[in-house]
Design an enzyme around this catalytic site. Structure first.
Site, PDB file in Angstrom:
ATOM      1  N   GLY A 163      93.623 -16.876  31.310  1.00  0.00           N
ATOM      2  CA  GLY A 163      92.545 -16.563  30.393  1.00  0.00           C
ATOM      3  C   GLY A 163      91.163 -16.560  31.003  1.00  0.00           C
TER       4      GLY A 163
ATOM      5  CD  GLU B 192     101.269 -18.550  32.489  1.00  0.00           C
ATOM      6  OE1 GLU B 192     100.776 -17.985  31.497  1.00  0.00           O
ATOM      7  OE2 GLU B 192     102.347 -19.168  32.453  1.00  0.00           O
ATOM      8  N   PRO B 193      96.526 -16.246  35.758  1.00  0.00           N
ATOM      9  CG  PRO B 193      95.685 -15.794  37.877  1.00  0.00           C
ATOM     10  CD  PRO B 193      96.599 -16.729  37.135  1.00  0.00           C
ATOM     11  N   GLY B 194      95.422 -13.096  34.498  1.00  0.00           N
ATOM     12  CA  GLY B 194      95.800 -11.696  34.292  1.00  0.00           C
ATOM     13  C   GLY B 194      94.561 -10.833  34.298  1.00  0.00           C
ATOM     14  NE  ARG B 195      90.326 -11.097  29.436  1.00  0.00           N
ATOM     15  CZ  ARG B 195      90.451 -10.303  28.376  1.00  0.00           C
ATOM     16  NH1 ARG B 195      89.848  -9.132  28.357  1.00  0.00           N
ATOM     17  NH2 ARG B 195      91.165 -10.691  27.331  1.00  0.00           N
TER      18      ARG B 195
ATOM     19  NE  ARG C 253      89.775  -6.085  25.984  1.00  0.00           N
ATOM     20  CZ  ARG C 253      88.491  -6.437  26.036  1.00  0.00           C
ATOM     21  NH1 ARG C 253      87.584  -5.554  26.377  1.00  0.00           N
ATOM     22  NH2 ARG C 253      88.139  -7.676  25.754  1.00  0.00           N
TER      23      ARG C 253
ATOM     24  CE1 TYR D 262      92.147  -8.629  20.273  1.00  0.00           C
ATOM     25  CE2 TYR D 262      91.936  -7.214  22.203  1.00  0.00           C
ATOM     26  CZ  TYR D 262      92.707  -7.998  21.373  1.00  0.00           C
ATOM     27  OH  TYR D 262      94.043  -8.160  21.643  1.00  0.00           O
TER      28      TYR D 262
ATOM     29  CB  CYS E  77      91.778  10.730  11.635  1.00  0.00           C
ATOM     30  SG  CYS E  77      91.173  11.077   9.983  1.00  0.00           S
ATOM     31  CD  GLU E  78      92.306   4.738  11.273  1.00  0.00           C
ATOM     32  OE1 GLU E  78      91.501   4.017  10.647  1.00  0.00           O
ATOM     33  OE2 GLU E  78      93.462   4.944  10.901  1.00  0.00           O
TER      34      GLU E  78
END
Length: 414
Positions: free
Chosen positions: A240, A275-278, A314, A318, A344-345
């Site tokens: 994270g 556990e790095p991802g981003r 994203r 978010y 169409c949003e």
């Protein structure tokens, strides 16, 4: 923060990408187009290893599961942390051996458990992390007796948005006060190798104190479990680690974060795991989109592009900020624009009232920090095919994923 050996600078801003090179890629491969730089992925791995030299480093594949990225992190010595059966398959395809794969089951569907247990029979050193006692019952039903890790819910979470804060969310993990008792029940039946928790995603700034509290609680849990069942192989405090999405936001001082993590954990026999991802892939990727419409609305200039929330979810999901550059006309007079996609949003907006060099139809915009949760969250809503992706190395450009076609979108229909 200064450069760290071959780890390069602590952050790669969108302005650091070569605009002419990106334009050339847009012309050759068309848009929308994801671009991922393998050299930057490798640099970020080096920086993490420098900060956590004695830790077990596990790449959170949900950030980006493309084979080019997976091979790079495998070669950097990282293990694979998988959130689904599909990610386990991708890890195996990328050459990760079973002992370097950890499957973290969150309410796993039966098909996922069937598949993972079958792969465990072929790769008996594969680890399964469980977040519910019920999942252990289901593993027993499948005759699994291998490497087991228990996911705790420590009651504290953190992250850039409430939707990604997991540490206190009831969906994730077993209440921490129950884990030591369960470890006594399960250690004789399974090869109990670790305990696990994850605070959330995009942790930075004030959230770091919550992350330290999670680590402190996991240190206490580990010492309690080890006093009852003996040494564990690892205590996994998740990942994270955040990256600066806004141009003025400073990067994490990863060395300070690592020192604080070790101090909060305290003395345990188990190896610290993260556990790095981003952090590994976010600033290694950009999304290129071409302007197709420019219109003056009542209170905004709307710039329509060919990449919307189906390509990059994203911002809609978010309210996430992504830096944007007009790489076709970087010196044009700046103006305030709203950049919107073709979906169409009303949520299909990449930015609102952002000052950019005045875009015109045909211009290419670059959207920064798109390497994490960009392609992985792309979808075919409105029956829109997903973008292509190219992978860069020091000397080559390779088509990593071809552009989907309309035929691909409808191919599953009977």
């Amino acid at each position: 923060m200064n450069d760290v050996g071959d780890g390069g600078p602590a952050v790669r801003r969108l302005a650091d990408w070569d605009g002419e090179d990106l334009l050339a890629l847009a012309e050759e491969y068309e848009t929308p187009l994801y671009v991922v730089d393998g050299e930057r992925v490798a640099e970020n791995c080096v920086r993490l290893r420098s900060a956590f030299p004695d830790a077990a480093l596990k790449y959170a594949m949900k950030a980006h599961a493309g084979q080019s990225v997976l091979r790079t992190v495998r070669e950097a010595g990282f293990d694979a942390e998988c959130a689904s059966a599909g990610e386990v398959q991708r890890a195996l395809d990328a050459g990760f051996p079973g002992e370097r794969i950890q499957y973290t089951a969150v309410n796993p569907p039966a098909r996922d458990l069937d598949y993972v247990v079958e792969r465990w029979r072929e790769h008996p050193a594969l680890t399964i992390t469980v977040g519910a006692a019920d999942t252990v019952d289901r593993l027993r039903d499948r005759s699994f007796d291998g490497r087991l890790c228990i996911r705790a819910n420590p009651g504290v979470g953190a992250g850039h948005h409430e939707k990604v804060q997991t540490g206190a969310n009831a969906k994730f993990g077993i209440p921490i006060e129950r884990v030591a008792d369960l470890s006594e029940q399960w250690h004789a039946e399974f090869d109990l190798v670790g305990v696990h928790a994850h605070a959330g995603s995009g942790i930075s700034g004030e959230d770091l104190s919550d992350h330290r509290e999670l680590v402190r609680r996991m240190g206490e849990l580990t010492r309690e479990v080890e006093s009852r069942v003996g040494p564990l192989s690892f205590v996994d405090v998740g990942g994270g680690f955040g990256v600066p999405y806004r141009e003025s936001e400073p990067p994490l001082d990863l060395g300070d974060v690592a020192d604080a993590t070790r101090a909060a954990l305290g003395d345990v026999e188990a190896t610290l795991a993260v556990e790095p991802g981003r952090y590994i892939v976010a600033d290694a990727g950009v999304l290129l989109a071409r302007v197709n419409t420019v219109k003056q609305a009542r209170d905004a200039t709307v710039v329509g592009v060919d990449a919307g929330m189906t390509a990059l979810l994203r911002p809609a999901m978010y309210d996430a900020y992504h830096a944007i550059r007009n790489i076709s006309a970087p010196s044009a007079e700046s103006t305030s624009v709203t950049v919107a996609g073709p979906i169409c949003e009303s949520a299909d907006v990449l930015c609102e009232q952002r000052s950019l060099p005045r875009p015109q139809r045909g211009h290419v915009l670059a959207i920064g920090n798109a390497g994490a949760y960009g392609y992985e969250m792309s979808n075919t809503y409105n029956s829109r095919p997903r973008p292509a992706e190219v992978a860069l190395s020091e000397t080559t450009v390779r088509l990593a994923r071809r552009r989907e076609t309309l035929t691909d979108v409808t191919s599953l229909e009977q």
